[in-house]
Every structure is written in structure tokens, then in C-alpha cells.
Scaffold this motif. Structure first.
Motif, PDB file in Angstrom:
ATOM      1  N   PRO A  88      16.074 -42.160  -7.298  1.00 28.29           N
ATOM      2  CA  PRO A  88      14.836 -42.936  -7.431  1.00 28.29           C
ATOM      3  C   PRO A  88      15.108 -44.378  -7.807  1.00 28.29           C
ATOM      4  O   PRO A  88      15.895 -44.660  -8.710  1.00 28.29           O
ATOM      5  CB  PRO A  88      14.081 -42.196  -8.548  1.00 28.29           C
ATOM      6  CG  PRO A  88      15.141 -41.472  -9.319  1.00 28.29           C
ATOM      7  CD  PRO A  88      16.174 -41.083  -8.308  1.00 28.29           C
ATOM      8  N   GLY A  89      14.465 -45.280  -7.086  1.00 27.63           N
ATOM      9  CA  GLY A  89      14.592 -46.698  -7.397  1.00 27.63           C
ATOM     10  C   GLY A  89      15.827 -47.374  -6.843  1.00 27.63           C
ATOM     11  O   GLY A  89      15.992 -48.588  -7.007  1.00 27.63           O
ATOM     12  N   CYS A  90      16.690 -46.638  -6.142  1.00 30.35           N
ATOM     13  CA  CYS A  90      17.964 -47.234  -5.705  1.00 30.35           C
ATOM     14  C   CYS A  90      17.748 -48.424  -4.778  1.00 30.35           C
ATOM     15  O   CYS A  90      18.502 -49.393  -4.812  1.00 30.35           O
ATOM     16  CB  CYS A  90      18.858 -46.188  -5.048  1.00 30.35           C
ATOM     17  SG  CYS A  90      18.246 -45.519  -3.471  1.00 30.35           S
ATOM     18  N   GLY A 126       5.122 -46.965  -8.188  1.00 31.80           N
ATOM     19  CA  GLY A 126       6.300 -46.345  -8.774  1.00 31.80           C
ATOM     20  C   GLY A 126       7.422 -47.351  -8.851  1.00 31.80           C
ATOM     21  O   GLY A 126       7.213 -48.527  -9.148  1.00 31.80           O
ATOM     22  N   ASN A 127       8.650 -46.908  -8.564  1.00 35.95           N
ATOM     23  CA  ASN A 127       9.796 -47.813  -8.643  1.00 35.95           C
ATOM     24  C   ASN A 127       9.664 -48.986  -7.685  1.00 35.95           C
ATOM     25  O   ASN A 127       9.880 -50.137  -8.060  1.00 35.95           O
ATOM     26  CB  ASN A 127      11.084 -47.041  -8.345  1.00 35.95           C
ATOM     27  CG  ASN A 127      11.478 -46.104  -9.467  1.00 35.95           C
ATOM     28  OD1 ASN A 127      11.628 -46.517 -10.609  1.00 35.95           O
ATOM     29  ND2 ASN A 127      11.625 -44.827  -9.156  1.00 35.95           N
ATOM     30  N   VAL A 128       9.308 -48.689  -6.428  1.00 41.75           N
ATOM     31  CA  VAL A 128       9.220 -49.749  -5.417  1.00 41.75           C
ATOM     32  C   VAL A 128       7.980 -50.614  -5.646  1.00 41.75           C
ATOM     33  O   VAL A 128       8.066 -51.840  -5.731  1.00 41.75           O
ATOM     34  CB  VAL A 128       9.207 -49.156  -4.004  1.00 41.75           C
ATOM     35  CG1 VAL A 128       8.981 -50.257  -2.962  1.00 41.75           C
ATOM     36  CG2 VAL A 128      10.516 -48.436  -3.714  1.00 41.75           C
ATOM     37  N   GLY A 129       6.812 -49.966  -5.731  1.00 41.07           N
ATOM     38  CA  GLY A 129       5.584 -50.724  -5.933  1.00 41.07           C
ATOM     39  C   GLY A 129       5.609 -51.534  -7.214  1.00 41.07           C
ATOM     40  O   GLY A 129       5.109 -52.668  -7.265  1.00 41.07           O
ATOM     41  N   ASP A 171      -6.264 -59.368   0.993  1.00 38.63           N
ATOM     42  CA  ASP A 171      -5.722 -60.002   2.200  1.00 38.63           C
ATOM     43  C   ASP A 171      -4.590 -59.170   2.788  1.00 38.63           C
ATOM     44  O   ASP A 171      -4.438 -59.083   4.009  1.00 38.63           O
ATOM     45  CB  ASP A 171      -5.194 -61.405   1.873  1.00 38.63           C
ATOM     46  CG  ASP A 171      -6.286 -62.344   1.404  1.00 38.63           C
ATOM     47  OD1 ASP A 171      -7.376 -62.325   2.012  1.00 38.63           O
ATOM     48  OD2 ASP A 171      -6.061 -63.076   0.426  1.00 38.63           O
ATOM     49  N   VAL A 172      -3.798 -58.589   1.909  1.00 38.55           N
ATOM     50  CA  VAL A 172      -2.663 -57.765   2.331  1.00 38.55           C
ATOM     51  C   VAL A 172      -2.711 -56.447   1.570  1.00 38.55           C
ATOM     52  O   VAL A 172      -2.917 -56.433   0.352  1.00 38.55           O
ATOM     53  CB  VAL A 172      -1.319 -58.467   2.045  1.00 38.55           C
ATOM     54  CG1 VAL A 172      -0.150 -57.568   2.463  1.00 38.55           C
ATOM     55  CG2 VAL A 172      -1.241 -59.809   2.758  1.00 38.55           C
ATOM     56  N   VAL A 173      -2.525 -55.342   2.286  1.00 35.71           N
ATOM     57  CA  VAL A 173      -2.437 -54.013   1.679  1.00 35.71           C
ATOM     58  C   VAL A 173      -1.067 -53.449   2.022  1.00 35.71           C
ATOM     59  O   VAL A 173      -0.706 -53.355   3.204  1.00 35.71           O
ATOM     60  CB  VAL A 173      -3.540 -53.070   2.205  1.00 35.71           C
ATOM     61  CG1 VAL A 173      -3.397 -51.688   1.582  1.00 35.71           C
ATOM     62  CG2 VAL A 173      -4.922 -53.659   1.947  1.00 35.71           C
ATOM     63  N   THR A 174      -0.297 -53.084   1.019  1.00 38.50           N
ATOM     64  CA  THR A 174       1.053 -52.578   1.264  1.00 38.50           C
ATOM     65  C   THR A 174       1.223 -51.219   0.587  1.00 38.50           C
ATOM     66  O   THR A 174       0.863 -51.039  -0.583  1.00 38.50           O
ATOM     67  CB  THR A 174       2.120 -53.606   0.806  1.00 38.50           C
ATOM     68  OG1 THR A 174       3.425 -53.119   1.077  1.00 38.50           O
ATOM     69  CG2 THR A 174       1.971 -53.970  -0.657  1.00 38.50           C
ATOM     70  N   LEU A 175       1.747 -50.249   1.333  1.00 41.27           N
ATOM     71  CA  LEU A 175       1.770 -48.844   0.912  1.00 41.27           C
ATOM     72  C   LEU A 175       3.164 -48.437   0.435  1.00 41.27           C
ATOM     73  O   LEU A 175       4.148 -48.610   1.164  1.00 41.27           O
ATOM     74  CB  LEU A 175       1.350 -47.949   2.082  1.00 41.27           C
ATOM     75  CG  LEU A 175       0.045 -48.319   2.793  1.00 41.27           C
ATOM     76  CD1 LEU A 175      -0.208 -47.395   3.975  1.00 41.27           C
ATOM     77  CD2 LEU A 175      -1.132 -48.271   1.818  1.00 41.27           C
ATOM     78  N   HIS A 176       3.215 -47.851  -0.772  1.00 39.38           N
ATOM     79  CA  HIS A 176       4.502 -47.444  -1.349  1.00 39.38           C
ATOM     80  C   HIS A 176       4.370 -46.117  -2.093  1.00 39.38           C
ATOM     81  O   HIS A 176       4.953 -45.935  -3.167  1.00 39.38           O
ATOM     82  CB  HIS A 176       5.021 -48.549  -2.268  1.00 39.38           C
ATOM     83  CG  HIS A 176       5.205 -49.848  -1.564  1.00 39.38           C
ATOM     84  ND1 HIS A 176       6.261 -50.084  -0.708  1.00 39.38           N
ATOM     85  CD2 HIS A 176       4.423 -50.959  -1.531  1.00 39.38           C
ATOM     86  CE1 HIS A 176       6.135 -51.300  -0.193  1.00 39.38           C
ATOM     87  NE2 HIS A 176       5.031 -51.847  -0.661  1.00 39.38           N
ATOM     88  N   THR A 177       3.634 -45.195  -1.511  1.00 35.27           N
ATOM     89  CA  THR A 177       3.441 -43.898  -2.150  1.00 35.27           C
ATOM     90  C   THR A 177       4.467 -42.889  -1.641  1.00 35.27           C
ATOM     91  O   THR A 177       4.995 -43.027  -0.536  1.00 35.27           O
ATOM     92  CB  THR A 177       2.044 -43.339  -1.834  1.00 35.27           C
ATOM     93  OG1 THR A 177       1.975 -43.002  -0.452  1.00 35.27           O
ATOM     94  CG2 THR A 177       0.963 -44.350  -2.154  1.00 35.27           C
ATOM     95  N   PRO A 178       4.729 -41.837  -2.417  1.00 37.27           N
ATOM     96  CA  PRO A 178       5.456 -40.693  -1.866  1.00 37.27           C
ATOM     97  C   PRO A 178       4.547 -39.948  -0.891  1.00 37.27           C
ATOM     98  O   PRO A 178       3.338 -40.207  -0.831  1.00 37.27           O
ATOM     99  CB  PRO A 178       5.770 -39.848  -3.098  1.00 37.27           C
ATOM    100  CG  PRO A 178       4.659 -40.171  -4.042  1.00 37.27           C
ATOM    101  CD  PRO A 178       4.328 -41.626  -3.814  1.00 37.27           C
TER     102      PRO A 178
END
Length: 384
Positions: A88-90, A126-129, A171-178
Motif C-alpha cells: 500500500p502506498g508504494c 487513501g494513500n494515493v488520494g 472543475d476536475v474529478v479524479t478517482l482513487h478508490t479501491p
């Protein structure tokens, strides 16, 4: 000890060579027979690890060099007493830098003088978001966060989160879910026809998380409309059998490589190496940093006449410009479905070395503190 490992995991010999014999395999096509006599299995997200693959094998430990784990049946592994570790998070920094580069291109595409004038909605913190949010906030973007599971788990922070509907106004929606299919907040096809209809042509939708979070058919239908949002996809439904029609319709298309920086890959290997050492009771002797090569581009320089927005974006794109991956993917979309699937996997397998911003030293002459802070926010090394 026999270690069966996906051939695309970097530094297998460097990290695992003195622990056991390494047998490299194609992770996409791995079979029961190839893993029956293994003690350790090391995979990436392209390998489904479950009872069908491992029942009756000798495997006692599974490691995935990825942040996602939806390809692994962890419940079954636990029932069998098989050790498991992910990473996770690498590659959180790598994915965050990918999004920043996309934002840079989008600001240019829209003719924005100040890229930080865009409001950014992050779904999945999470880690990325979380890493992305920290970078964006330090760069003075307005950021809205949507993560219902975290909101439930952290009632004291409830004001830090907003609803999906509110994020979809950004303006921008970015997805970082499992990718999840059960529970109170399943993410499978979370963005479907209803949600896509809430977005307009001045908005950008980025998916660098899991392909199945977006309903691909609904997205394709929406993109046929004149008022569709701009879309950048790094992940796709049904990989590697992605739809060429969808590739044609999106603004930016890349082959699931947002997290493919050399640093991110090597940290993934290091994390499962550490976990295996702990499982076996061995000392942890190696770190990914000792294997990092000198970057091809090591230094850029800006004078006092440099425009702040332009300087940051020039350095950012010098490290990574997603248009190159976009071009490679579009060129691979000819031929029959089998050819396209092989080409998609080959783009990932043979991915060129990409370094994170921390590998680049930025020399600033007579610069403002604001410019210095912007470079530091992204992770560049500064020489002033």
C-alpha cells in the motif's frame, strides 16, 4: 525454497535471490501447474490469486507488489494459513505526479493562465488520494474530498469530506478508490450514467484508480453526446481487452501506467521483500534506494525571469508527459482483439524508465519564495 514470481516485478534477483530459487512466470497466464511446487508466490494486479489457483499447492506466502488487493482472495488465504502482504502506498507519489501532469495539460488545453484556478474533487482519500490532496493544497488548488468510509470512521473530521454529488461539480474529478462490490459503499461502477450526466463539457474526469469504478458502456454513450466532459483514463474495464471505441473518444488514454515510476515499482518490491523477511524471521538487509540508477535527466535551471506557472509545468513534464503514453496506446489499437490485448500488456511490460520528480534537481536563480515553495510541494530537489 522456490519463489514463483511475475517476470515484470523489478529487482527480483537483487531482493530475493539469496532467499530462494526464483522462477519467473507470465502473471497474466499463470496456471495451477506453474505454482504447485512453489513456497512463495509474488504477483501483480494481473494475476487472480484464489482457491482455483493455489488449492493443493505448497505456497505458504503470497505477496502482491501493488497497492490494490481486489485480485487476491484474502479470506481464503487466511483460512488456509497462507501469509499475505501487499504494498500500500508504494506508488502513491507516482500516481499523484501523473494526475498533476494531466492537470497541467488540461489547463493548457483550456487556456488557463493559472492552473491552480481549477477546483479538484478527489474521490477516495487513501494513500494515493491523500498524497495528491497534500500536493494540490500546497500548490494552492481548491480541493474537495469524498471518501464515505473514511468519513464514517473519522467522525471528528466529517467537515473535511463532501458528498459525491458535490465533488461532481468540481472543475476536475479524479478517482482513487479501491474496487469493492460489497459493503455500505461499493465502488464497482460507482460512476454510471446518472453521475456522468451531472458533468459538463468544461469539466475533466480522471480515472487512475480501478477501471471498473466507471461503467464503461455508460461512459462511451455519454462521450457520444456534445455536452460530455473531457475524460482521461489510465485504467479500463476488462483489461487487457479494452474497447478501442472508448480509446478513440477519451481525451487522454494511457495503459494503466500511472503508478509505473521506477521509484514506485522498486518500493513495491521492497515492501513485499520486507514482509517476506518478517514472515520467515530473516533480517531486512536491503532497501530500494541502494539500487536506484542515476536518472537520465538530473538537472534543470530557471532564471529570475521565469514565469512561475510555466516553470513548474516545464519541470513536471520534463519528468513525465502523459502524451507519449497516449500516443503509444492509440497506435496499439489496430488489429483483432487478441492483438490489441497483447499490445496493451506489452506496453506495460516494456514500459520505459520513468523517474519521479524527486530525481530531478531544479536550480533557481533569483527566484521568488512562492516559486521555491511550488517546486518543493511537488517533491523536486532545489538548488538556490
Amino acid at each position: 525454497m522456490l519463489i514463483v514470481a511475475d517476470e515484470n516485478i523489478p529487482l527480483l534477483d537483487s531482493f530475493f535471490g539469496d532467499i530462494g530459487e526464483i522462477r519467473r512466470v507470465n502473471g497474466r497466464t499463470l496456471t495451477r501447474d506453474e505454482v504447485q511446487d512453489a513456497d512463495v508466490l509474488l504477483v501483480r494486479s494481473v494475476t487472480r490469486v484464489d482457491r482455483a489457483l493455489l488449492e493443493g499447492s505448497r505456497v505458504r506466502f503470497v505477496g502482491t507488489a501493488t497497492i490494490g488487493t481486489d485480485h487476491v482472495d484474502q479470506g481464503w488465504l487466511q483460512e488456509q494459513g497462507i501469509g499475505f502482504a501487499a504494498a500500500p502506498g508504494c506508488n502513491a507519489v507516482s500516481v499523484a505526479e501523473y494526475v498533476l501532469s494531466v492537470l497541467s495539460l488540461h489547463a493548457e488545453h483550456r487556456g488557463l493562465a493559472d492552473w491552480s484556478s481549477q477546483t479538484i474533487g478527489i474521490v477516495g482519500v487513501g494513500n494515493v488520494g491523500g498524497e495528491l490532496a497534500r500536493m494540490l493544497q500546497r500548490l494552492d488548488f481548491t480541493v474537495k474530498l469524498c471518501d464515505p468510509p473514511r468519513q464514517d470512521a473519522e467522525p471528528e473530521q466529517t467537515d473535511a469530506f463532501v458528498s459525491l454529488a458535490e465533488v461532481l461539480e468540481c472543475d476536475v474529478v479524479t478517482l482513487h478508490t479501491p474496487l469493492t462490490r460489497a459493503g455500505a459503499y461499493p465502488t464497482h461502477r460507482m460512476i454510471a450514467a446518472k453521475e456522468l450526466a451531472m458533468m459538463g463539457p468544461d469539466q475533466l474526469l480522471i480515472n487512475a484508480g480501478r477501471g471498473e469504478v466507471i461503467d464503461g458502456e455508460a461512459l462511451l454513450e455519454q462521450l457520444r453526446q456534445t455536452d460530455a466532459p473531457t475524460v482521461a483514463l489510465d485504467v479500463w474495464e476488462h483489461e487487457p481487452n479494452i474497447k478501442p471505441d472508448l480509446v478513440d473518444r477519451v481525451w487522454l488514454a494511457t495503459p494503466h501506467i500511472a503508478g509505473y515510476s521506477l521509484e514506485g515499482k522498486m518500493q513495491g518490491t521492497e515492501m513485499i521483500y520486507q514482509a517476506l523477511c518478517r514472515y520467515l524471521g530473516l533480517p531486512v538487509r536491503k532497501k530500494s534506494g541502494q539500487f536506484l540508477p542515476e536518472p537520465a535527466l538530473s538537472k534543470v535551471s530557471f532564471t529570475s525571469s521565469a514565469d512561475e506557472n510555466e516553470a513548474v509545468q516545464v519541470a513536471l513534464r520534463a519528468c513525465y508527459d502523459p502524451r507519449r503514453d497516449d500516443a503509444r496506446l492509440r497506435l496499439s489499437m489496430s488489429g483483432n482483439p487478441e492483438d490489441r490485448a497483447r499490445a496493451f500488456d506489452q506496453l506495460r511490460r516494456d514500459y520505459p524508465v520513468r523517474r519521479e520528480c524527486s530525481s530531478l534537481k531544479v536550480q533557481l536563480k533569483g527566484s521568488s519564495k512562492s516559486l521555491q515553495d511550488s517546486f518543493r510541494s511537488i517533491g523536486f530537489k532545489l538548488k538556490i
